[in-house]
Design an enzyme around this catalytic site. Structure first.
Site, short mmCIF file in Angstrom:
data_model
loop_
_atom_site.label_atom_id
_atom_site.label_comp_id
_atom_site.label_asym_id
_atom_site.label_seq_id
_atom_site.Cartn_x
_atom_site.Cartn_y
_atom_site.Cartn_z
N ASP A 103 0.87 -1.17 0.00
CA ASP A 103 0.00 0.00 0.00
C ASP A 103 0.91 1.23 0.00
O ASP A 103 1.77 1.37 0.88
CB ASP A 103 -0.85 -0.04 1.28
CG ASP A 103 -2.17 0.68 1.14
OD1 ASP A 103 -2.17 1.78 0.57
OD2 ASP A 103 -3.19 0.14 1.60
N ASP A 205 -3.07 4.83 -2.18
CA ASP A 205 -4.04 5.48 -1.31
C ASP A 205 -4.48 6.83 -1.90
O ASP A 205 -3.64 7.59 -2.39
CB ASP A 205 -3.36 5.71 0.05
CG ASP A 205 -4.33 6.06 1.15
OD1 ASP A 205 -5.26 5.27 1.39
OD2 ASP A 205 -4.16 7.12 1.78
N GLU A 269 -6.73 3.70 -5.38
CA GLU A 269 -7.94 3.94 -4.59
C GLU A 269 -8.62 5.16 -5.22
O GLU A 269 -8.41 6.29 -4.81
CB GLU A 269 -7.63 4.19 -3.12
CG GLU A 269 -8.91 4.19 -2.30
CD GLU A 269 -8.85 5.01 -1.01
OE1 GLU A 269 -9.79 4.91 -0.21
OE2 GLU A 269 -7.88 5.77 -0.81
N HIS A 331 -11.35 -2.26 4.15
CA HIS A 331 -11.16 -1.93 5.56
C HIS A 331 -11.81 -0.60 5.96
O HIS A 331 -11.70 -0.19 7.11
CB HIS A 331 -9.66 -1.89 5.87
CG HIS A 331 -8.97 -0.79 5.10
ND1 HIS A 331 -8.80 -0.84 3.72
CD2 HIS A 331 -8.44 0.39 5.49
CE1 HIS A 331 -8.19 0.25 3.32
NE2 HIS A 331 -7.96 1.01 4.38
N ASP A 332 -12.45 0.08 5.01
CA ASP A 332 -13.05 1.39 5.31
C ASP A 332 -14.57 1.36 5.32
O ASP A 332 -15.20 2.39 5.63
CB ASP A 332 -12.62 2.42 4.26
CG ASP A 332 -11.15 2.78 4.36
OD1 ASP A 332 -10.58 2.69 5.46
OD2 ASP A 332 -10.57 3.16 3.33
C1 NOJ Z 1 -7.92 5.64 2.43
C2 NOJ Z 1 -7.57 4.51 3.35
O1 NOJ Z 1 -8.15 3.34 2.86
C3 NOJ Z 1 -8.09 4.91 4.71
O2 NOJ Z 1 -8.06 3.83 5.62
C4 NOJ Z 1 -7.28 6.09 5.19
O3 NOJ Z 1 -7.81 6.55 6.42
C5 NOJ Z 1 -7.34 7.24 4.18
N1 NOJ Z 1 -7.17 6.81 2.84
C6 NOJ Z 1 -6.25 8.24 4.48
O4 NOJ Z 1 -5.00 7.68 4.21
#
Ligand code: NOJ
Length: 531
Positions: A103, A205, A269, A331-332
């Protein structure tokens, strides 16, 4: 159709799997998952049949945002192990035909990164301009109206130097200044550091956000046509996100990727609000990202017409040669077993059937393969800064509770008697061991689905074509000879004009049956018929 035999495109037909390392497997009894833990589970991944694994950050971090605040991009955080463990993971995964993606977090560093510590030392510091600094307005207020994605103003005042710095996330995550060529050079080196070690690529990210408006112009007010988060924040993200120059950064990385054999994979992402914007991240097809996460798909309700429209839109908009990706959890966000399936195994299997039979690379999230549902946490148990700020909005901890391997104490995630970093679900409710060998289980279905996909070029790399079918159903043809039939409603449905053998079905009993002319599927059942 792409070419399955092209070694440079090894990733296209295969299935990927995301690991959230803190919650996968704890090898040393400290309640935190780690790299040796992941290594100990490689046989599970090999049996599942995945070709790639994306691991969320294992680089050094003070954990204000659980790894997404990086204090050293070129070392492993001791809580996860060592650089040697990472090398072992890459090697051991490789012997099982699995490649590792790391990542990359390029939008911001931790406030404890050496660059930022130096930047704080004064306006003339060597690394000052690695970050986005601006003077206060005449009345002392922040330089503009930007708000942090995590809530509150996006600027923090630094008293000793009399300037604000930008943080689109936590204040402990200062944004990097991508107008500075030195930042580009640093990241070129970071990227090569990992790729030279055999890491197969990166998930990048918030890659749509990296670079901001050079003049730091105010964002306009949000309107009711804007995405709900922006309405909530009150401003439309125009100048702090989705700037055209982000594409130049990604193209530069793509040219580095193309200098490796096989080329290293760039998966973004791309949490953007339209499919049109997603398509832009593929560049002219082969000069930017290899894949961008499709958040329109993941965020859609589990309804035939809605998902079908997103898929058709994606198919229509991606440039020639571009390859979609699909995910239902990460994970979000709330897990697919909860959000799409309401905890019902039959619906989880149907969701997996969709993910694993579309044209494009599926990314399963750890636990999807057993239908693991969201964790339930009290306010006192929350550790995610977003959950803590916006409680009772659940935040993201619910998707991050430990993987459950067996029904005993500790769930196989950690040793009995150890308190995991986030609470473990009741391990007897849903775990890997109980599903092993049961053909009707989510796990065994998932294994069969990946095996059928891997064995058939039609499903792995064939084109996608929707079929006209009744309401609450969705059907499509992949390649020349695979037809996917999905009953996403509460009544039985008969699909007419189908013939062949059922190669895969969420109702195991249907597999192997020969179909001549029509197939009736019960509520929330799906099947793949091959000729
Ligand atoms: C996306 C990530 O998936 C998330 O977990 C993170 O808090 C934010 N970007 C900031 O890096």
């Amino acid at each position: 159709m792409s070419d399955q035999t092209d070694p440079d495109r090894w990733w296209q037909g295969g299935v990927f799997y995301q690991i959230y390392p803190r919650s996968y497997a704890d090898s040393n009894g400290d309640g935190i998952g780690d790299l040796p833990g992941i290594i100990s589970k490689l046989d599970h991944l090999a049996r599942l049949g995945v070709v790639g694994v994306w691991i969320s950050p294992v680089t050094c971090s003070p954990n204000r945002d659980w790894g997404y605040d990086v204090s050293d991009y070129c070392d492993v955080d001791p809580s996860f192990g060592t650089l040697e463990d990472l090398d072992t993971l890459v090697r051991e995964a490789g012997t099982r035909g699995i490649r590792i993606l790391m990542d990359l977090v390029p939008n911001h560093t931790s406030d404890q990164h050496a660059w930022f510590v130096d930047a704080l030392s004064g306006r003339d510091a060597r690394h000052r301009d690695y970050y986005v600094w601006a003077d206060p307005k005449a009345d002392g207020s922040p330089p503009n109206n930007w708000v942090s994605i995590f809530g509150g103003p996006a600027w923090k005042f630094h008293e000793p130097s009399g300037q604000f710095y930008l943080h689109n996330f936590e204040a402990g995550q200062p944004d990097l200044n991508w107008w500075n060529e030195d930042v580009h050079r640093e990241f070129d080196e970071i990227i090569r550091f990992w790729w030279d070690r055999g890491v197969a690529g990166f998930r990048i990210d918030v890659c749509n956000m990296m670079i901001k408006d050079k003049e730091l112009r105010d964002n306009p007010p949000a309107t009711e046509d804007d995405p709900i988060e922006q309405q909530f924040m009150g401003v439309r993200y125009v100048y702090n996100s989705d700037r055209p120059e982000a594409h130049d950064i990604l193209k530069r990385w793509r040219s580095i990727s193309d200098s490796y054999r096989p080329p290293r994979l760039l998966i973004g992402e791309t949490n953007v609000d339209t499919l049109e914007k997603l398509a832009e991240f593929y560049g002219a097809g082969r000069d930017e990202l290899h894949g961008g996460f499709n958040f329109q798909f993941m965020a859609a309700p589990f309804e035939a017409a809605t998902l079908r429209a997103v898929v058709e839109g994606t198919e229509a908009l991606l440039p020639p040669g571009a390859w979609p990706t699909w995910h239902g959890s990460n994970h979000d966000f709330s897990r697919l077993a909860t959000r799409w399936a309401g905890g019902e195994p039959a619906k989880v299997k149907l969701a997996l059937l969709v993910l694993l039979t579309l044209r494009g690379t599926p990314f399963l999230y750890q636990g999807d393969e057993i239908g693991q549902v969201d964790g339930i946490l009290t306010k006192e148990q929350l550790l995610d800064p977003v959950g803590l700020r916006f409680y009772p909005y659940a935040g993201r901890d619910q998707a991050r509770t430990p993987m459950v391997w067996h029904g005993g104490e500790g769930g196989g995630f950690t040793e009995p008697g150890v308190t995991p970093w986030l609470p473990l679900a009741d391990p007897t409710a849903c775990n890997v061991a109980d599903q092993e060998g049961d053909p009707s289980s989510v796990l065994e279905f998932c294994r069969r689905a990946i095996a059928v996909r891997t064995a058939r070029d039609d499903l792995a790399i064939g084109d996608y074509r929707s079929l006209e079918t009744p309401e609450s159903t969705w059907a499509y043809v992949r390649g020349e000879g695979a037809t996917v039939l999905l009953n996403m409603g509460d009544e039985p449905v008969t699909f007419e004009g189908v013939g062949g053998t059922v190669a895969l079905a969420t109702d195991h009993g249907l597999e192997g049956s020969n179909i001549e002319g029509a197939l009736t599927l019960g509520p929330w059942i799906g099947a793949v018929v091959v000729r």
